[in-house]
Design a protein around this motif. Structure first.
Motif, PDB file in Angstrom:
ATOM      1  N   ALA A   4       0.832  -1.210   0.000  1.00 19.53           N
ATOM      2  CA  ALA A   4       0.000   0.000   0.000  1.00 19.53           C
ATOM      3  C   ALA A   4       0.864   1.256   0.000  1.00 19.53           C
ATOM      4  O   ALA A   4       0.525   2.262  -0.648  1.00 19.53           O
ATOM      5  N   LEU A   5       1.975   1.214   0.731  1.00 22.04           N
ATOM      6  CA  LEU A   5       2.879   2.365   0.798  1.00 22.04           C
ATOM      7  C   LEU A   5       3.448   2.695  -0.577  1.00 22.04           C
ATOM      8  O   LEU A   5       3.488   3.858  -0.991  1.00 22.04           O
ATOM      9  N   HIS A   6       3.887   1.683  -1.312  1.00 20.64           N
ATOM     10  CA  HIS A   6       4.492   1.906  -2.630  1.00 20.64           C
ATOM     11  C   HIS A   6       3.429   2.249  -3.681  1.00 20.64           C
ATOM     12  O   HIS A   6       3.662   3.089  -4.554  1.00 20.64           O
ATOM     13  N   LEU A   7       2.271   1.601  -3.593  1.00 15.58           N
ATOM     14  CA  LEU A   7       1.218   1.855  -4.572  1.00 15.58           C
ATOM     15  C   LEU A   7       0.734   3.299  -4.517  1.00 15.58           C
ATOM     16  O   LEU A   7       0.347   3.874  -5.543  1.00 15.58           O
ATOM     17  N   GLU A   8       0.770   3.880  -3.346  1.00 11.92           N
ATOM     18  CA  GLU A   8       0.331   5.272  -3.196  1.00 11.92           C
ATOM     19  C   GLU A   8       1.137   6.209  -4.096  1.00 11.92           C
ATOM     20  O   GLU A   8       0.598   7.156  -4.675  1.00 11.92           O
ATOM     21  N   SER A   9       2.429   5.947  -4.225  1.00  8.68           N
ATOM     22  CA  SER A   9       3.276   6.775  -5.094  1.00  8.68           C
ATOM     23  C   SER A   9       2.875   6.628  -6.564  1.00  8.68           C
ATOM     24  O   SER A   9       2.873   7.609  -7.325  1.00  8.68           O
ATOM     25  N   TRP A  10       2.527   5.417  -6.978  1.00 10.63           N
ATOM     26  CA  TRP A  10       2.155   5.173  -8.365  1.00 10.63           C
ATOM     27  C   TRP A  10       0.793   5.777  -8.709  1.00 10.63           C
ATOM     28  O   TRP A  10       0.579   6.253  -9.825  1.00 10.63           O
ATOM     29  N   MET A  11      -0.112   5.784  -7.733  1.00 16.74           N
ATOM     30  CA  MET A  11      -1.445   6.315  -7.994  1.00 16.74           C
ATOM     31  C   MET A  11      -1.452   7.838  -8.123  1.00 16.74           C
ATOM     32  O   MET A  11      -2.444   8.418  -8.545  1.00 16.74           O
ATOM     33  N   GLN A  12      -0.366   8.483  -7.794  1.00 14.97           N
ATOM     34  CA  GLN A  12      -0.249   9.924  -8.010  1.00 14.97           C
ATOM     35  C   GLN A  12      -0.054  10.254  -9.487  1.00 14.97           C
ATOM     36  O   GLN A  12      -0.288  11.390  -9.913  1.00 14.97           O
ATOM     37  N   TYR A  13       0.367   9.263 -10.267  1.00 15.42           N
ATOM     38  CA  TYR A  13       0.651   9.495 -11.691  1.00 15.42           C
ATOM     39  C   TYR A  13      -0.209   8.643 -12.623  1.00 15.42           C
ATOM     40  O   TYR A  13      -0.420   9.030 -13.784  1.00 15.42           O
ATOM     41  N   PHE A  14      -0.670   7.496 -12.152  1.00 11.73           N
ATOM     42  CA  PHE A  14      -1.410   6.586 -13.026  1.00 11.73           C
ATOM     43  C   PHE A  14      -2.730   6.168 -12.378  1.00 11.73           C
ATOM     44  O   PHE A  14      -2.769   5.892 -11.167  1.00 11.73           O
ATOM     45  N   PRO A  15      -3.812   6.104 -13.181  1.00 11.61           N
ATOM     46  CA  PRO A  15      -5.077   5.590 -12.650  1.00 11.61           C
ATOM     47  C   PRO A  15      -5.034   4.074 -12.536  1.00 11.61           C
ATOM     48  O   PRO A  15      -4.216   3.406 -13.180  1.00 11.61           O
ATOM     49  N   LEU A  16      -5.925   3.528 -11.717  1.00 11.29           N
ATOM     50  CA  LEU A  16      -5.973   2.075 -11.546  1.00 11.29           C
ATOM     51  C   LEU A  16      -6.309   1.354 -12.842  1.00 11.29           C
ATOM     52  O   LEU A  16      -5.957   0.185 -13.012  1.00 11.29           O
ATOM     53  N   SER A  17      -6.977   2.047 -13.776  1.00  5.53           N
ATOM     54  CA  SER A  17      -7.333   1.414 -15.051  1.00  5.53           C
ATOM     55  C   SER A  17      -6.109   1.054 -15.875  1.00  5.53           C
ATOM     56  O   SER A  17      -6.186   0.217 -16.776  1.00  5.53           O
ATOM     57  N   GLN A  18      -4.958   1.671 -15.574  1.00  5.88           N
ATOM     58  CA  GLN A  18      -3.720   1.357 -16.291  1.00  5.88           C
ATOM     59  C   GLN A  18      -2.838   0.385 -15.524  1.00  5.88           C
ATOM     60  O   GLN A  18      -1.699   0.132 -15.924  1.00  5.88           O
ATOM     61  N   MET A  19      -3.364  -0.142 -14.423  1.00  7.44           N
ATOM     62  CA  MET A  19      -2.607  -1.093 -13.627  1.00  7.44           C
ATOM     63  C   MET A  19      -3.361  -2.417 -13.562  1.00  7.44           C
ATOM     64  O   MET A  19      -4.589  -2.439 -13.494  1.00  7.44           O
ATOM     65  N   HIS A  20      -2.599  -3.494 -13.574  1.00  3.99           N
ATOM     66  CA  HIS A  20      -3.192  -4.823 -13.411  1.00  3.99           C
ATOM     67  C   HIS A  20      -2.388  -5.577 -12.369  1.00  3.99           C
ATOM     68  O   HIS A  20      -1.161  -5.662 -12.441  1.00  3.99           O
ATOM     69  N   PHE A  21      -3.101  -6.127 -11.384  1.00 10.44           N
ATOM     70  CA  PHE A  21      -2.460  -6.830 -10.280  1.00 10.44           C
ATOM     71  C   PHE A  21      -2.656  -8.333 -10.447  1.00 10.44           C
ATOM     72  O   PHE A  21      -3.777  -8.820 -10.571  1.00 10.44           O
ATOM     73  N   VAL A  22      -1.538  -9.037 -10.481  1.00  7.50           N
ATOM     74  CA  VAL A  22      -1.541 -10.488 -10.655  1.00  7.50           C
ATOM     75  C   VAL A  22      -1.267 -11.138  -9.312  1.00  7.50           C
ATOM     76  O   VAL A  22      -0.335 -10.741  -8.598  1.00  7.50           O
ATOM     77  N   SER A  23      -2.050 -12.134  -8.966  1.00  8.09           N
ATOM     78  CA  SER A  23      -1.827 -12.879  -7.724  1.00  8.09           C
ATOM     79  C   SER A  23      -0.719 -13.899  -7.951  1.00  8.09           C
ATOM     80  O   SER A  23      -0.843 -14.791  -8.804  1.00  8.09           O
ATOM     81  N   GLY A  24       0.361 -13.753  -7.213  1.00 11.26           N
ATOM     82  CA  GLY A  24       1.461 -14.702  -7.327  1.00 11.26           C
ATOM     83  C   GLY A  24       1.059 -16.106  -6.942  1.00 11.26           C
ATOM     84  O   GLY A  24       1.562 -17.079  -7.511  1.00 11.26           O
TER      85      GLY A  24
END
Length: 416
Positions: free
Chosen positions: A291-311
């Motif tokens: 969550a800490l790292h994702l917060e930095s990415w969400m300042q520049y990119f919307p969630l629609s441009q991100m895809h999370f894969v379950s390892g």
């Protein structure tokens, strides 16, 4: 009367067949000499004939060059060696020299008049220029890699020891995906080298293909989100996440294989184990605070441009996870369950070609290492530490990865 009587006597004595052959030979002889006398009037101008020959030679050379280029390109589509490149260039050079000698020969032969020679010489030069232009275009377009190098349209940005290599290798099976094998580390270590350097690392792609790369450390690099956004604000980002406790142990296992002298996992995980103070500054643990790292990415990119894969699901259901990834990238679902085979020894799926009966291709020895035995109390404390961050991560992504279920099962097994 005497004349006719002598003639009749002559014809009666000479066979008619011999007389016919004699008359025919005289006629053929006469026709031959007649044709010889008017030969000059039937002859075509030399310069036109040679100019026509020049066009034939030029066209034939063009097609031979094209055919050889395409043949050599089809042979070197997968691997291109320096020796093959030298052969291809020298072949083009030989054809150019041969074509130049042809033009010179035509110029020396086809010059009955000065004006005609100048006219046909200029025409042949124009043909030579057209051939050179075609050859130049072939050098650009008919390359061994077929296409041009582009900046990536999608990047696997994380996370380390989450399953990024397995995902990349599965994606590379898709014919519309071209990806760099090694991690470029451009946005965290090599940014000063510039985008041209970065682009040059990429494989060549054709229209409709996607250029990709993976560098898991981008996800935890502070400057990476802004730098990637500056390069391409519409880029697609893929993040492979895994239970942060399991991920931390896997991270430690990898380091331990390279540096056997390092302290135990329990020592590194705590600032003060008696007081239960977790050392969140240790990189193996800090990476798992998603969550800490994702917060930095969400300042520049919307969630629609991100895809999370379950390892975890990438291991138990690789085809299902790959279907989602292919949909996210706008690709046809080509990589399916036919491409996977579960290796019980390794503990994760291996890739195979559906039409190939050979041994499936598994990841290297650095993957699937046996984890060291960790104190169950340490694992329990780490689950407790990560739980609020996991809940926050679920809310931010809108996905529940159910890592708490693993904690409950581990607690029950420890009690048993």
């Amino acid at each position: 009367m005497a004349f006719w009587s002598s003639t009749s006597v002559f014809t009666s004595k000479v066979p008619r067949k011999i007389l016919f052959m004699f008359t025919l030979s005289l006629s053929v002889t006469y026709l031959f000499y007649s044709l010889m006398s008017c030969y000059n009037s039937l002859q075509f101008p030399l310069q036109e004939n040679y100019a026509y020959q020049g066009r034939l030679v030029t066209e034939e050379t063009t097609f031979v060059t094209l055919r050889e280029k395409l043949y050599s390109a089809s042979q070197g589509y997968t691997e291109f060696t320096e020796a093959e490149g030298t052969t291809s260039v020298s072949g083009v050079k030989d054809h150019a020299e041969a074509e130049q000698r042809t033009v010179e020969w035509i110029r020396t032969q086809a010059s009955p008049t000065k004006s005609a020679a100048v006219y046909h010489s200029s025409a042949l030069e124009r043909e030579h220029q057209e051939f050179s232009t075609t050859d130049s275009e072939l050098r650009v377009n008919c390359t061994m890699d077929y296409g041009e190098k582009k900046l990536p349209q999608a990047i696997i940005i994380g996370v380390k020891k989450g399953g990024t290599r397995a995902l990349l290798e599965a994606l590379r099976v898709h014919p519309d995906v071209r990806a760099v094998g090694n991690e470029p580390h451009f946005f965290d270590r090599n940014y000063e080298k510039g985008l041209d350097w970065y682009r040059d690392l990429m494989p060549s792609t054709l229209e409709g293909q996607i250029t990709m790369e993976k560098t898991p450390s981008y996800f935890v690099t502070n400057h990476a989100p802004k730098r990637i956004h500056t390069m391409a604000r519409d880029i697609k980002l893929i993040i492979v996440v895994r239970n942060p406790v399991t991920r931390a142990i896997s991270d430690y296992t990898q380091t331990l294989s390279k540096k056997p002298e390092i302290p135990t996992f329990e020592v590194l995980a705590f600032k003060n184990r008696t007081l239960g103070l977790i050392d969140a500054s240790w990189s193996a643990l800090r990476i798992g605070i998603y969550a800490l790292h994702l917060e930095s990415w969400m300042q520049y990119f919307p969630l629609s441009q991100m895809h999370f894969v379950s390892g975890e699901r990438l291991i138990v259901d690789p085809a299902g996870e790959m279907a989602k990834v292919q949909d996210f990238l706008g690709l046809k679902r080509i990589v399916t369950d036919k491409h996977f085979y579960f290796n019980k020894t390794k503990g994760f799926p291996c890739l195979k070609k559906p039409e190939d009966s050979s041994t499936p291709r598994c990841l290297g020895k650095s993957k699937g290492r046996t984890h060291p035995k960790i104190d169950p109390d340490v694992i329990r404390r780490l689950h407790k530490f990560y739980k609020p961050f996991n809940m926050m991560f679920y809310q931010m992504t809108g996905q529940n990865f159910e890592w708490e279920l693993e904690e409950d099962s581990e607690s029950r097994s420890s009690q048993d």
